[in-house]
Every structure is written in C-alpha cells, then in structure tokens.
Design a protein around this motif. Sequence first.
Motif, PDB file in Angstrom:
ATOM      1  N   VAL A  34       0.847  -1.199   0.000  1.00 50.06           N
ATOM      2  CA  VAL A  34       0.000   0.000   0.000  1.00 50.06           C
ATOM      3  C   VAL A  34       0.882   1.248   0.000  1.00 50.06           C
ATOM      4  N   ALA A  35       1.895   1.258   0.851  1.00 52.65           N
ATOM      5  CA  ALA A  35       2.809   2.403   0.919  1.00 52.65           C
ATOM      6  C   ALA A  35       3.600   2.553  -0.383  1.00 52.65           C
ATOM      7  N   ALA A  36       4.109   1.448  -0.921  1.00 53.09           N
ATOM      8  CA  ALA A  36       4.916   1.497  -2.143  1.00 53.09           C
ATOM      9  C   ALA A  36       4.089   1.940  -3.348  1.00 53.09           C
ATOM     10  N   PHE A  37       2.850   1.471  -3.439  1.00 49.68           N
ATOM     11  CA  PHE A  37       1.987   1.842  -4.561  1.00 49.68           C
ATOM     12  C   PHE A  37       1.652   3.329  -4.502  1.00 49.68           C
ATOM     13  N   ALA A  38       1.402   3.832  -3.314  1.00 52.54           N
ATOM     14  CA  ALA A  38       1.135   5.267  -3.154  1.00 52.54           C
ATOM     15  C   ALA A  38       2.362   6.068  -3.573  1.00 52.54           C
ATOM     16  N   GLU A  39       3.520   5.648  -3.096  1.00 51.93           N
ATOM     17  CA  GLU A  39       4.771   6.357  -3.418  1.00 51.93           C
ATOM     18  C   GLU A  39       5.043   6.351  -4.921  1.00 51.93           C
ATOM     19  N   GLU A  40       4.845   5.216  -5.555  1.00 51.44           N
ATOM     20  CA  GLU A  40       5.080   5.104  -7.002  1.00 51.44           C
ATOM     21  C   GLU A  40       4.160   6.027  -7.788  1.00 51.44           C
ATOM     22  N   ASN A  41       2.888   6.071  -7.406  1.00 51.42           N
ATOM     23  CA  ASN A  41       1.928   6.909  -8.117  1.00 51.42           C
ATOM     24  C   ASN A  41       2.180   8.392  -7.910  1.00 51.42           C
ATOM     25  N   VAL A  42       2.661   8.770  -6.751  1.00 50.52           N
ATOM     26  CA  VAL A  42       3.033  10.170  -6.506  1.00 50.52           C
ATOM     27  C   VAL A  42       4.291  10.503  -7.302  1.00 50.52           C
ATOM     28  N   ALA A  43       5.285   9.625  -7.264  1.00 49.57           N
ATOM     29  CA  ALA A  43       6.568   9.868  -7.930  1.00 49.57           C
ATOM     30  C   ALA A  43       6.412  10.054  -9.438  1.00 49.57           C
ATOM     31  N   CYS A  44       5.509   9.297 -10.057  1.00 49.41           N
ATOM     32  CA  CYS A  44       5.355   9.409 -11.510  1.00 49.41           C
ATOM     33  C   CYS A  44       4.316  10.447 -11.909  1.00 49.41           C
ATOM     34  N   GLY A  45       3.709  11.120 -10.922  1.00 51.85           N
ATOM     35  CA  GLY A  45       2.802  12.220 -11.220  1.00 51.85           C
ATOM     36  C   GLY A  45       1.348  11.855 -11.431  1.00 51.85           C
ATOM     37  N   ARG A  46       0.986  10.593 -11.223  1.00 48.80           N
ATOM     38  CA  ARG A  46      -0.419  10.197 -11.386  1.00 48.80           C
ATOM     39  C   ARG A  46      -1.299  10.694 -10.248  1.00 48.80           C
ATOM     40  N   TRP A  47      -0.742  10.755  -9.039  1.00 51.41           N
ATOM     41  CA  TRP A  47      -1.519  11.136  -7.867  1.00 51.41           C
ATOM     42  C   TRP A  47      -0.833  12.279  -7.137  1.00 51.41           C
ATOM     43  N   ALA A  48      -1.657  13.079  -6.458  1.00 54.35           N
ATOM     44  CA  ALA A  48      -1.130  14.087  -5.531  1.00 54.35           C
ATOM     45  C   ALA A  48      -0.698  13.356  -4.258  1.00 54.35           C
ATOM     46  N   ALA A  49       0.293  13.895  -3.574  1.00 55.24           N
ATOM     47  CA  ALA A  49       0.775  13.275  -2.339  1.00 55.24           C
ATOM     48  C   ALA A  49      -0.315  13.238  -1.271  1.00 55.24           C
ATOM     49  N   ASP A  50      -1.102  14.294  -1.199  1.00 60.23           N
ATOM     50  CA  ASP A  50      -2.170  14.374  -0.213  1.00 60.23           C
ATOM     51  C   ASP A  50      -3.224  13.300  -0.489  1.00 60.23           C
TER      52      ASP A  50
END
Length: 161
Positions: free
Chosen positions: A20-36
Amino acid sequence: MTVLAPMSVEAYASYKQAEVAAFAEENVACGRWAADGAVERSQEEFEALLPQGLATPDNHLFEIRATEAGPAVGFLWFAVEERHGIRGAYVYDVSVKQAFRRQGHARRAFGALEAVVASMGLSRITLQLSGSNPQAQALYGQLGFAVTGISMLKQIPKQNA
C-alpha cells in the motif's frame, strides 16, 4: 532454485502494509496522484482488488523463496482474467526484497510462474510497469514480454491567478 510458495496469512499482513505504501509512493513519484491522500487512495484500491484478502477468488499470492524451505526473498501476485475470450494471468505485483535483488530471483520466479500459469490452462501472462523502471523493462524484454501499449503523462504547471 527460487520457488513460489503460497503466501501465509502472516506474510500477507506485512505484504499488504508495505505494498500500500509502495503503490502510493510510485503513483506520486510518476505524477499520477497528488501526495495528499495517496496512501488512503492506495489502501482503497488494494481493498477493491483483494476484498477477501488471500481468499479473493481468482487471485494468487506467493512468497518468492530462494529454496523450498528458505526465507521469503520477495512476493508475486497475479489474478486470472479473461479478456476477449482469452484466459490469462495478470501480474499485479512482483517484488524482490532489497537485500536479495540482482541475484536472479525475479527471473527464476517468472519461470516458476510460467509453469503455474500453464498448469492452470492459461495462455498468457500480462503486466504493467512504471516507465521509470528501466531495469524491470529490460528484464521483461529478456523474458519474452512484448510492449503492447505505452501510457504517457505530461504535467502542466499551475498558472498563478
């Protein structure tokens, strides 16, 4: 040797938390999701894909082990899917723990996966990976995977009003 062993309940709990943590980090890093809210969104997506955890129908979660009785060196998760009348395995995740990387475990895990998939009567394996992981892209190419599409994204800077 590298074998796939069905994931234990204990391993699933720690796997879920880490993924869960890694998927969130990956999506934020590549710009798909906002960090918040990324971790919450990741948690929701994980729960939607595996609502019954290890017992979710048509989903298969494994520990990648160096030997039959050896320690888990990573994890592999795939689901059986049917698309356009073709049944295949969709790999949601394959990960090797940092201390065990670059030792051939992922390559051998995919060899073991091919045997599992064939024994289930499935005719293909598909997966999606981050464009920011050239090592994985190279490995999958060496294993015979072909690119079937490319997703692209362009970030547009916010304008000051």
